[in-house]
Structure formats: structure tokens, C-alpha cells
Design a protein around this motif. Structure first.
Motif, mmCIF file in Angstrom:
data_model
loop_
_atom_site.group_PDB
_atom_site.id
_atom_site.type_symbol
_atom_site.label_atom_id
_atom_site.label_comp_id
_atom_site.label_asym_id
_atom_site.label_seq_id
_atom_site.Cartn_x
_atom_site.Cartn_y
_atom_site.Cartn_z
ATOM 1 N N TYR A 321 47.053 48.691 -3.440
ATOM 2 C CA TYR A 321 48.411 48.585 -3.993
ATOM 3 C C TYR A 321 48.398 48.355 -5.504
ATOM 4 O O TYR A 321 49.324 48.776 -6.207
ATOM 5 C CB TYR A 321 49.206 47.500 -3.253
ATOM 6 C CG TYR A 321 50.187 48.119 -2.287
ATOM 7 C CD1 TYR A 321 51.559 47.986 -2.469
ATOM 8 C CD2 TYR A 321 49.740 48.894 -1.228
ATOM 9 C CE1 TYR A 321 52.462 48.582 -1.601
ATOM 10 C CE2 TYR A 321 50.630 49.495 -0.349
ATOM 11 C CZ TYR A 321 51.990 49.336 -0.541
ATOM 12 O OH TYR A 321 52.878 49.944 0.307
ATOM 13 N N ILE A 322 47.378 47.698 -6.013
ATOM 14 C CA ILE A 322 47.260 47.576 -7.466
ATOM 15 C C ILE A 322 47.091 48.962 -8.087
ATOM 16 O O ILE A 322 47.722 49.293 -9.103
ATOM 17 C CB ILE A 322 46.073 46.662 -7.830
ATOM 18 C CG1 ILE A 322 46.406 45.196 -7.507
ATOM 19 C CG2 ILE A 322 45.717 46.806 -9.316
ATOM 20 C CD1 ILE A 322 45.218 44.267 -7.598
ATOM 21 N N ARG A 323 46.282 49.799 -7.465
ATOM 22 C CA ARG A 323 46.080 51.156 -7.984
ATOM 23 C C ARG A 323 47.355 51.978 -7.888
ATOM 24 O O ARG A 323 47.650 52.787 -8.791
ATOM 25 C CB ARG A 323 44.936 51.828 -7.231
ATOM 26 C CG ARG A 323 43.580 51.185 -7.520
ATOM 27 C CD ARG A 323 42.510 51.603 -6.544
ATOM 28 N NE ARG A 323 41.262 50.866 -6.761
ATOM 29 C CZ ARG A 323 40.230 50.879 -5.933
ATOM 30 N NH1 ARG A 323 40.276 51.621 -4.822
ATOM 31 N NH2 ARG A 323 39.148 50.175 -6.204
ATOM 32 N N ARG A 324 48.108 51.790 -6.821
ATOM 33 C CA ARG A 324 49.402 52.483 -6.705
ATOM 34 C C ARG A 324 50.332 52.066 -7.845
ATOM 35 O O ARG A 324 51.073 52.891 -8.395
ATOM 36 C CB ARG A 324 50.049 52.194 -5.362
ATOM 37 C CG ARG A 324 49.327 52.815 -4.150
ATOM 38 C CD ARG A 324 49.961 52.334 -2.851
ATOM 39 N NE ARG A 324 49.237 52.761 -1.662
ATOM 40 C CZ ARG A 324 49.555 53.816 -0.914
ATOM 41 N NH1 ARG A 324 50.592 54.565 -1.251
ATOM 42 N NH2 ARG A 324 48.850 54.115 0.160
ATOM 43 N N SER A 330 51.893 51.750 -16.389
ATOM 44 C CA SER A 330 51.826 50.510 -17.164
ATOM 45 C C SER A 330 50.945 49.506 -16.427
ATOM 46 O O SER A 330 50.677 49.664 -15.230
ATOM 47 C CB SER A 330 53.223 49.922 -17.380
ATOM 48 O OG SER A 330 53.811 49.574 -16.144
ATOM 49 N N ASP A 331 50.504 48.465 -17.130
ATOM 50 C CA ASP A 331 49.673 47.443 -16.506
ATOM 51 C C ASP A 331 50.525 46.569 -15.596
ATOM 52 O O ASP A 331 51.454 45.903 -16.071
ATOM 53 C CB ASP A 331 49.006 46.558 -17.575
ATOM 54 C CG ASP A 331 47.924 47.306 -18.341
ATOM 55 O OD1 ASP A 331 47.335 48.234 -17.761
ATOM 56 O OD2 ASP A 331 47.693 46.960 -19.510
ATOM 57 N N PRO A 332 50.226 46.538 -14.310
ATOM 58 C CA PRO A 332 51.029 45.707 -13.415
ATOM 59 C C PRO A 332 50.696 44.226 -13.570
ATOM 60 O O PRO A 332 49.614 43.850 -14.035
ATOM 61 C CB PRO A 332 50.638 46.209 -12.019
ATOM 62 C CG PRO A 332 49.269 46.765 -12.190
ATOM 63 C CD PRO A 332 49.203 47.303 -13.590
ATOM 64 N N VAL A 333 51.660 43.400 -13.183
ATOM 65 C CA VAL A 333 51.478 41.953 -13.091
ATOM 66 C C VAL A 333 51.398 41.612 -11.606
ATOM 67 O O VAL A 333 52.149 42.161 -10.797
ATOM 68 C CB VAL A 333 52.652 41.200 -13.748
ATOM 69 C CG1 VAL A 333 52.459 39.693 -13.639
ATOM 70 C CG2 VAL A 333 52.830 41.628 -15.193
ATOM 71 N N PHE A 334 50.494 40.719 -11.240
ATOM 72 C CA PHE A 334 50.379 40.336 -9.827
ATOM 73 C C PHE A 334 51.056 38.994 -9.591
ATOM 74 O O PHE A 334 50.929 38.065 -10.391
ATOM 75 C CB PHE A 334 48.916 40.231 -9.410
ATOM 76 C CG PHE A 334 48.755 39.777 -7.983
ATOM 77 C CD1 PHE A 334 49.019 40.646 -6.932
ATOM 78 C CD2 PHE A 334 48.364 38.480 -7.690
ATOM 79 C CE1 PHE A 334 48.899 40.230 -5.611
ATOM 80 C CE2 PHE A 334 48.225 38.051 -6.369
ATOM 81 C CZ PHE A 334 48.506 38.935 -5.335
ATOM 82 N N ALA A 335 51.786 38.898 -8.470
ATOM 83 C CA ALA A 335 52.432 37.652 -8.070
ATOM 84 C C ALA A 335 52.051 37.320 -6.633
ATOM 85 O O ALA A 335 52.385 38.063 -5.706
ATOM 86 C CB ALA A 335 53.950 37.766 -8.196
ATOM 87 N N LYS A 363 40.838 40.567 -10.126
ATOM 88 C CA LYS A 363 39.716 40.500 -11.060
ATOM 89 C C LYS A 363 38.877 41.772 -11.005
ATOM 90 O O LYS A 363 38.413 42.270 -12.039
ATOM 91 C CB LYS A 363 38.882 39.254 -10.769
ATOM 92 C CG LYS A 363 39.564 37.970 -11.243
ATOM 93 C CD LYS A 363 38.743 36.725 -10.989
ATOM 94 C CE LYS A 363 39.026 36.085 -9.683
ATOM 95 N NZ LYS A 363 38.477 34.711 -9.550
ATOM 96 N N GLN A 364 38.716 42.308 -9.796
ATOM 97 C CA GLN A 364 37.950 43.554 -9.659
ATOM 98 C C GLN A 364 38.668 44.734 -10.295
ATOM 99 O O GLN A 364 38.024 45.656 -10.806
ATOM 100 C CB GLN A 364 37.696 43.825 -8.183
ATOM 101 C CG GLN A 364 36.733 42.828 -7.536
ATOM 102 C CD GLN A 364 36.816 42.825 -6.029
ATOM 103 O OE1 GLN A 364 37.427 43.713 -5.434
ATOM 104 N NE2 GLN A 364 36.208 41.833 -5.392
ATOM 105 N N GLU A 365 40.017 44.694 -10.271
ATOM 106 C CA GLU A 365 40.799 45.817 -10.795
ATOM 107 C C GLU A 365 41.237 45.621 -12.239
ATOM 108 O O GLU A 365 41.990 46.440 -12.776
ATOM 109 C CB GLU A 365 42.037 46.038 -9.911
ATOM 110 C CG GLU A 365 41.710 46.515 -8.506
ATOM 111 C CD GLU A 365 41.049 47.873 -8.495
ATOM 112 O OE1 GLU A 365 41.477 48.750 -9.277
ATOM 113 O OE2 GLU A 365 40.097 48.073 -7.723
ATOM 114 N N GLY A 366 40.799 44.540 -12.865
ATOM 115 C CA GLY A 366 41.099 44.340 -14.283
ATOM 116 C C GLY A 366 42.526 43.931 -14.582
ATOM 117 O O GLY A 366 43.016 44.178 -15.706
ATOM 118 N N ILE A 367 43.193 43.296 -13.639
ATOM 119 C CA ILE A 367 44.551 42.817 -13.890
ATOM 120 C C ILE A 367 44.500 41.702 -14.930
ATOM 121 O O ILE A 367 43.674 40.791 -14.848
ATOM 122 C CB ILE A 367 45.200 42.311 -12.575
ATOM 123 C CG1 ILE A 367 45.394 43.466 -11.603
ATOM 124 C CG2 ILE A 367 46.521 41.605 -12.853
ATOM 125 C CD1 ILE A 367 46.329 44.543 -12.103
#
Length: 629
Positions: A321-324, A330-335, A363-367
Motif C-alpha cells: 500500500y505504500i507503493r500504491r 508524492s511522498d506519502p505520510v504513514f499514520a 523504514k524499508q520503503e524510505g518513508i
């Protein structure tokens, strides 16, 4: 502990250090151990060679975390060297002050101090209608809304600790409380959604944006836009007919972004509406979701999308879902989420499983940015400070590639003064027989067994299959021990202790009333009415008193009236139960109609399969099948 700090110390840092002396139990004095402070780019460090100490930091928030690390390690040894590398540029928490519990300014300041020592630099205040609009007196009326002066005081305090306060509002849905007054008739599509395309709607939105950003230094703002499931299907549909909701979403977002641009703001929104609209079943986490490329191409580029997910335990799902989200350009923010919203006690089993998976994936996806939410669904019965252990988990993930339990425990004690096991183990008031390991099915029996009616027994067919009495008796004793060592957090554990006592007494009471009636054991019914219910009424009253004290320590007064009404209703129904049972055994009435009904499975919401204890988080569904309106 006495320390003497010299070096790269700004006026703000000096003020913050003085404030933290009491919390961290140290004293600033020239007689103390000399600590050289250096501001420099790179990792944060804290150490001591036995004679002199040092702290190296890049940003103010790193200094405060390093200060805590220095004090923590100095307690155990004279020589140490700690190095940490931040994993995220920004991390922190979103505090829900829109579900009746509105944090006092002093509570916000307490969170800010704790977060500073943890090393969390983002404080998000989620306000749907709990801030002041000068031209709309009914906006947030009698809801404890903040004044501009209160919010500015919070922002000034946070800035001293290197923490950014980001205002969070709603500009599409989740506005039931704001839209229930007559002033909103022209701008309301459905009960909770704004009427998109209506000029007056954007006047109202601009008024909200101008007002909520006035007290804050930050140029960032969260403008919401989540869970607007009926977008364009209310008054909009009547006036304009059906329109593709992808188009409505993009058009509305562009108009709101024109306002944020006018105020030179950097907005973010929740991403779920795009995913729901791209799912044939309307789900957010549909693995087969399809968002057309032309929709993505039409999405504004000057906004950040926030991927919220508190549910999954697999890193692979978060990575997908981070890749989606990255495909939006744009760079997503995770919550993530600290599960504070299912009752009085937090679900730390679910919290830890989902947080560890989600943040490892980030961390693996560079967020670069992550924050954690602490919602107060259905009345904010729980206390936000119960979420401190979840905040600590976020902080440790922020400064380490992998988190160890040993370090988490020691950091929690230093940063909060709390005991890891005590905070963690209150989860067992919900993680009972009949639930899953780590409570992944989100069961919350401590809530619905507290509020359920003993004569109606909506959950009794599930309760009778499990030994809950002995479970709650065990944890009542354990929590009594936690209460004795909880120190400044005694106001939390006093409620947990009294809740566990009520649950021990009440969890199977309805089952035993029905069984005694079915056996025509009137002696047992009389004993229940004369002694057990009277003792339980006293225990419920004690719980209410402790809960009330906890509320007023933490929150403004507004909103407690709802929980008062819940306790009042519970006590009234307990009184009625005793009266009706006595009338029956004394022969004044011939029947107890409630006992004639078979106890069916609750069979609503989820997690109730095969007699398990599942999830119910709406008070009106817990207490009666009858209509409340």
C-alpha cells in the motif's frame, strides 16, 4: 542527579531544560558533572568518560532525546557512549479532541514534555469543531472548543521543545457536530458531509482554515477528507444528479487547495477516499483496488496523501500500500494507531503487532514521515495518557532500525515514569478467554460487559461459554498491585482497578439471573437482588467517581455529561433489575418478561463467530435493541 551543561544551547533549549528538571529528576548546577553540548549535523550522541559528558545533536528534538539518554545511562554506569540515527525526518502523534474529550492546555503541555524526551517532533491536534470561529458561535457550541489564545499558548510551549504543532480539521466529511445547527443548512450535503460545489461551502472552509492556522507557527495543515462515504449522494444528488465521485473528489480538493495556497500552507489529506472509490466493494484495503490512471493524473500534486492503517500485521501489506500511494506522485505520510478507541482500556496486543509491522515497512520503503493516531470513538471513555506506551514504541522505532523490548522498557520508565508491565497488562481486561492472542479481532468485552443491561443480556450467550469471573478476579488483584506503584499515573490505574472489580461482579450476572429464573430458584434470585446487585451498584458508583476524577484531571468539562448519563442509565437499570426481581420473588408480579426471551448470539459487527467475544463499540447497541431516537 546534578549536571552542568555548556556549549551550543539556545534560549529555547535553556528554558526547556529548566522545565524538564522535575520530570527527569535532575538538577542544573555548576557543581554537577560537566556536559559539553555540540550542535552538529549527523547522528545524535550522548556519553560520559567517567569525568565529563557530552551531547551531540542536530535538531532541538534530538537534544531533548539525547538529554534523556544521558540521564538514563548515567544512573547505571559512569562510562557510556550511546549513538542513535533518526529513521524519520518527522514523527509524532495525532490527538483526537473531537469525540467529547477535549484535552486541557495543561494536559497538552504534559504530552509535549514527554514527547520531547521521547524525541517525537510532531504534535497534531485533530479538531473537527473544537476550535473557535468568530463569525459562527454555534460552531463547537458547548463542546469545549479552544480559543485562539489557548492554541497559541500550546504552540509557544511546543516550539520551546522543538516540536511542531500541526492543526488538523475536516473539509469534507466527519462534520456531524458542526453541521447539526441551522447555520449549516446551505452547506450540508448529508448529515456529516459538506455540499461540494456550493460557493457558501468554500466561504465556510476558508473561515475554518484562517481561524485554525492563526495561532500556529507551522505552515502545514491536515485538511482531512476521509470516510465521506455518501459524497454527492444527498442534497448534491437532488440538485445536480449523479456525478462520478472521483471527479467530485478531485474538483473539491482543488478548490480547497486554492484556499490553502492563498494562506501559503502545505496541506495533507487522508488517502482513503481514492481507494474506496476505486474498490468495487467500497473498501479501503481492497487488494484488487483500481484507481484509473486518468484519475491519478487529475489528482492535485501540491498535497501530501496520508496512508492510515491500524489493522494489518503483515509487513508485506504495508509495503504494497505504500507503493500504491507512491504512484500518486508524492511522498506519502504513514499514520498508524494506538488502540485507545475501543473503551476504557487500550488494546496493546493489536497496537504492538500493527505498529511493528507498519513502521518496519515504512523504514524499508524510505518513508520520511510517520505519526500515530489516538482516537476517542463514541465518547472518549478511555484516557489519552493510557496511550503513552504506544507513543514510546513509536519513538523507539524513530531512532532504531529494530526495536528491542529491553530498551523500550527502560526508555519508557525514563520518559514517562511509568512501568512497562503495568501499562501493557491492562490489555487483559479485553484480552480474555474467548478472544485471540494479542486480541487481533479487536474484542472489547470490558466495554460492553460494563454497559450491557443485566435483564436483557445481549452478550450473555457468549459470556456463558467462557470463565470470565476468574479471569477478571485474577486481573483485579494484579491491577491492585499496579495501582500501588503507579505514582503520578495513579489516576489511570485507579479506574482500571475499579473497572476490573465491576467486571468480576457483573460479567456473568445476567447469565446467573436467567439460569436462576429458568430453575425457579427464587432464593438465589432474592440473594442476587438483595445483596449482589446492591454491592454492584456501590462498585459502579465507585468506578464512576474514579472515572470522573480521571476525566477532569485530563480534559475540559464538556463531554463528561455523556458518560455521566451512561453511568446514570446503568445505575438506574441496576435499580430496576433489583426491584423487578424482588417483585417477582415476592409474588407482586407474575412474570419477568425479559427472562422469557432466549439469549441469542449478538451477531452484529464482527468477531462473534462460534461464541467468541467480539467487537461492539457503539454504546446504544450495547445497552438495548430498542430505538434511541
Amino acid at each position: 542527579m546534578q549536571i552542568h551543561l555548556t556549549g551550543d544551547l539556545s534560549e529555547n533549549l535553556i528554558q526547556g531544560i529548566h522545565i524538564l528538571q522535575e520530570d527527569l529528576n535532575f538538577q542544573l548546577t555548576e557543581k554537577g558533572i560537566h556536559v559539553q553540548v555540540n550542535k552538529r549535523v549527523g547522528v545524535l550522541e550522548a556519553g560520559c568518560d567517567g569525568e565529563q559528558g557530552f551531547i551531540h545533536y542536530e535538531n532541538p528534538i534530538h537534544f531533548y532525546r539525547a538529554l534523556g539518554l544521558f540521564i538514563e545511562n548515567s544512573i547505571n554506569c559512569k562510562r557510556f557512549h550511546v549513538t542513535e540515527k533518526p529513521q524519520f525526518i518527522n514523527s509524532g502523534a495525532m490527538f483526537d479532541v473531537s469525540r467529547n474529550g477535549v484535552l486541557k492546555v495543561d494536559s497538552i503541555k504534559k504530552f509535549i514534555r514527554i514527547m520531547a524526551v521521547m524525541g517525537l517532533n510532531t504534535f497534531m491536534l485533530y479538531t473537527e469543531d473544537t476550535f473557535t470561529l468568530s463569525n459562527q458561535p454555534y460552531f463547537g457550541y458547548m463542546r469545549g472548543k479552544y480559543t485562539v489564545a489557548e492554541l497559541k499558548e500550546c504552540d509557544d510551549y511546543a516550539d520551546m521543545f522543538g516540536i511542531e504543532v500541526i492543526p488538523c480539521i475536516q473539509t469534507l466529511g466527519h462534520l456531524t457536530q458542526a453541521l447539526k445547527w441551522d447555520y449549516a443548512k446551505q452547506i450540508k450535503d448529508t448529515d456529516d458531509i459538506l455540499l461540494v460545489g456550493e460557493p457558501a461551502t468554500y466561504v465556510f472552509i476558508e473561515e475554518m482554515i484562517a481561524s485554525i492556522t492563526e495561532p500556529f507557527r507551522s505552515k502545514r495543515i491536515h485538511i482531512g477528507m476521509d470516510e465521506a462515504h455518501q459524497l454527492g449522494l444527498g442534497k448534491y444528488l437532488d440538485h445536480h444528479g449523479y456525478k462520478k465521485r472521483f471527479d467530485l473528489m478531485n474538483e473539491h480538493l482543488r478548490q480547497v487547495l486554492a484556499i490553502t495556497s492563498k494562506y501559503d500552507l502545505h496541506p495533507m489529506i487522508w488517502s482513503d477516499m481514492y481507494f474506496r472509490l476505486g474498490s468495487k466493494s467500497g473498501q479501503y484495503y481492497d487488494p484488487n483496488v483500481f484507481i484509473p490512471q486518468d484519475v491519478i493524473d487529475d489528482m492535485p500534486s501540491d498535497v501530501q496523501f496520508v496512508y492510515w492503517d491500524y489493522y494489518h500485521e503483515e509487513e508485506s501489506f504495508y509495503q504494497d500500500y505504500i507503493r500504491r500511494h507512491k504512484s500518486f506522485g508524492s511522498d506519502p505520510v504513514f499514520a498508524g494507531g494506538i488502540w485507545t478507541w475501543t473503551g476504557i482500556v487500550p488494546n496493546y496486543g493489536k497496537t504492538f503487532r500493527t505498529t511493528n509491522a507498519g513502521l518496519m515497512a515504512c523504514k524499508q520503503e524510505g518513508i520520511k514521515e510517520a505519526f500515530v493516531t489516538m482516537w476517542g470513538d463514541n465518547g472518549s471513555e478511555g484516557n489519552p495518557f493510557s496511550g503513552l506506551l504506544g507513543l514510546q514504541l513509536y519513538a523507539e522505532h524513530t531512532y532504531a532500525a529494530e526495536v528491542t523490548e529491553e530498551k523500550l522498557k527502560s526508555r519508557f520508565q525514563i520518559c514517562t515514569g511509568g512501568d512497562y508491565e503495568s501499562f501493557m497488562n491492562v490489555k487483559y481486561l479485553d484480552e480474555t478467554p474467548g478472544t485471540t492472542l494479542d486480541n487481533l479481532n479487536e474484542a472489547n468485552p470490558s466495554r460492553y460487559l460494563l454497559w450491557q443491561d443485566v435483564l436483557l443480556g445481549l452478550f450473555d450467550s457468549h459470556v456463558e461459554q467462557h470463565d470470565l469471573v476468574n479471569h477478571y478476579a485474577h486481573w483485579e488483584k494484579e491491577i491492585q498491585g499496579y495501582s500501588q506503584k503507579s505514582g503520578k499515573w495513579s489516576f489511570l490505574f485507579d479506574v482500571y482497578e475499579k473497572l476490573s472489580k465491576v467486571l468480576r461482579m457483573k460479567c456473568d450476572l445476567g447469565v446467573r439471573i436467567k439460569s436462576s429464573f429458568d430453575r425457579q430458584d427464587k432464593d438465589q434470585l432474592r440473594f442476587i437482588a438483595d445483596q449482589e446487585i446492591e454491592e454492584l451498584i456501590n462498585s459502579i458508583s465507585e468506578l464512576r467517581d474514579a472515572h470522573r476524577e480521571q476525566w477532569f484531571i485530563t480534559n475540559k468539562a464538556f463531554g463528561w455529561e455523556v458518560i455521566d448519563i451512561r453511568y446514570g442509565g446503568l445505575l438506574a437499570r441496576m435499580d430496576t433489575a433489583a426491584k423487578r426481581i424482588k417483585n417477582y420473588v415476592d409474588g407482586r408480579i407474575d412474570e419477568l418478561e425479559e427472562m422469557q426471551e432466549s439469549r441469542l448470539a449478538f451477531e452484529a459487527f464482527y468477531g462473534w463467530e462460534d461464541g467468541a467475544l467480539g467487537h461492539c463499540n457503539l454504546h446504544h447497541r450495547m445497552v438495548s435493541p430498542s430505538a434511541f431516537s
